[in-house]
Design an enzyme around this catalytic site. Sequence first.
Site, PDB file in Angstrom:
ATOM      1  N   HIS A 184       0.833  -1.206   0.000  1.00 41.27           N
ATOM      2  CA  HIS A 184       0.000   0.000   0.000  1.00 41.27           C
ATOM      3  C   HIS A 184       0.871   1.262   0.000  1.00 41.27           C
ATOM      4  CE1 HIS A 184      -3.531   2.498   1.373  1.00 41.27           C
ATOM      5  NE2 HIS A 184      -2.575   3.182   1.989  1.00 41.27           N
ATOM      6  N   GLU A 185       1.882   1.298   0.866  1.00 34.97           N
ATOM      7  CA  GLU A 185       2.737   2.490   0.953  1.00 34.97           C
ATOM      8  C   GLU A 185       3.562   2.681  -0.316  1.00 34.97           C
ATOM      9  OE1 GLU A 185       2.126   4.622   3.118  1.00 34.97           O
ATOM     10  OE2 GLU A 185       0.936   3.367   4.463  1.00 34.97           O
ATOM     11  N   HIS A 188       1.548   4.660  -2.673  1.00 38.70           N
ATOM     12  CA  HIS A 188       1.672   6.112  -2.505  1.00 38.70           C
ATOM     13  C   HIS A 188       2.966   6.619  -3.137  1.00 38.70           C
ATOM     14  CE1 HIS A 188      -1.878   6.449  -0.149  1.00 38.70           C
ATOM     15  NE2 HIS A 188      -1.398   5.895   0.955  1.00 38.70           N
ATOM     16  N   HIS A 194      -5.679   7.578  -2.025  1.00 37.68           N
ATOM     17  CA  HIS A 194      -6.679   6.632  -1.535  1.00 37.68           C
ATOM     18  C   HIS A 194      -7.912   6.615  -2.437  1.00 37.68           C
ATOM     19  CE1 HIS A 194      -4.537   7.325   2.459  1.00 37.68           C
ATOM     20  NE2 HIS A 194      -4.358   6.056   2.178  1.00 37.68           N
ATOM     21  N   TYR A 244     -10.074   2.162   1.695  1.00 39.55           N
ATOM     22  CA  TYR A 244     -10.406   1.915   3.098  1.00 39.55           C
ATOM     23  C   TYR A 244     -11.504   0.864   3.191  1.00 39.55           C
ATOM     24  CZ  TYR A 244      -7.952   6.116   4.868  1.00 39.55           C
ATOM     25  OH  TYR A 244      -7.005   7.049   5.223  1.00 39.55           O
TER      26      TYR A 244
END
Length: 284
Positions: A184-185, A188, A194, A244
Site C-alpha cells: 500500500h505504501e 503512494h 486513496h 479503506y
Amino acid sequence: MFKPSFSALAYLALFGTISLASCSKEQQVQPDQPEQVAQDQAELAYPGQTGEAKAGEWGGQPVSYQEINGDKVYEGDILLTSEQLTSGSDGDQQRPGSAGRTTGRWPSGIVYYTIDAALPNQARVTDAIAHWQANSPVRFIARTTQTAYVTFRVGSGCSSNIGRTGSRQYINLASGCSTGNTIHEIGHAVGLFHEQTRNDRDTFVNILTQNIQSGYEGNFTKYSASGYGGTDYGALDFGSIMMYGSFSFSSNGQPTITKKDGSTFNIQRTGLSAGDKSGIDAMY
C-alpha cells in the site's frame, strides 16, 4: 495540467473501465472489524497522535494537513514535502490527483531504492517489491548514485511520501506494518492516493461522517471538495489495496463507509487487485 484520475479498478483516470458485480446486503460477509482497526492504526504516520491542523497550497490549490513531529501528514499516512506545499508549479510532481489518482510518476517506471540496515524484518520490503514487479510494469533497482530514490526505514507507523519528490524520500515502517501495508505504501510512493477520495465516489458509497474519528475527517474528503481537478474512469474498486474498509477510522464501532445499499465490506491488504493492475499498466 491535472493528470486524469484512476479509479481503484483502473488507477488514475487514463484507463479502461472495469465493472464490478454488486452484492446484496444479504450476500455480504460481515467485515472483520478488529482487522480493520489494526489496519487503520498501522496506516498512520503517527498512530495515536494528532497534530496541529494546517492549511497550505499544493499545486496552486488549497490543502489541509496535520503537522506532527515536524512532518506534514495528509490522509493519515501520506507525507507532504515543504517543496510540494510551496511550489506553484502545475507539473506532475506537484499536482495531486484523485483516488486511484496519481502524482509524480517515476521516469520509465523505475524506482531506485535503499533499505536502511536498522529496519527489522526486511523480507516484508523485498516481498512487497517482488509483488509489485510481478504484477506491474514498475521496476525497483537498488540505488547507486541516483539523487531521487526511496529509503525504507523504521517509522512510528506506516507512511510514505507521495509520488517522486525528486530527492531522497521515505517509506516508514513500524514493526506492525505487514507486507500488505508495505505494498500500500509503495502505491503512494509511485503516485497513488486513496480510492475513497474519488470525485465520483458518492455514486458507489455512502460516507457516514458522524461515525468518523475526530481529526480524521480529511481522510474521506473528495478531491473536488479540496479544489482539485480530475476525471474518474471506471467503477470504484472495493477490492483495491488503496481503498479503506467500512469501519476504517470509526469512532463508535459503526461503519464510516458503506455501499449504496447500506452493506459493508472488508479492507483488502493482501495485494494489488485486478483493477489496481490495469490502472498501473495504463499509468506506467
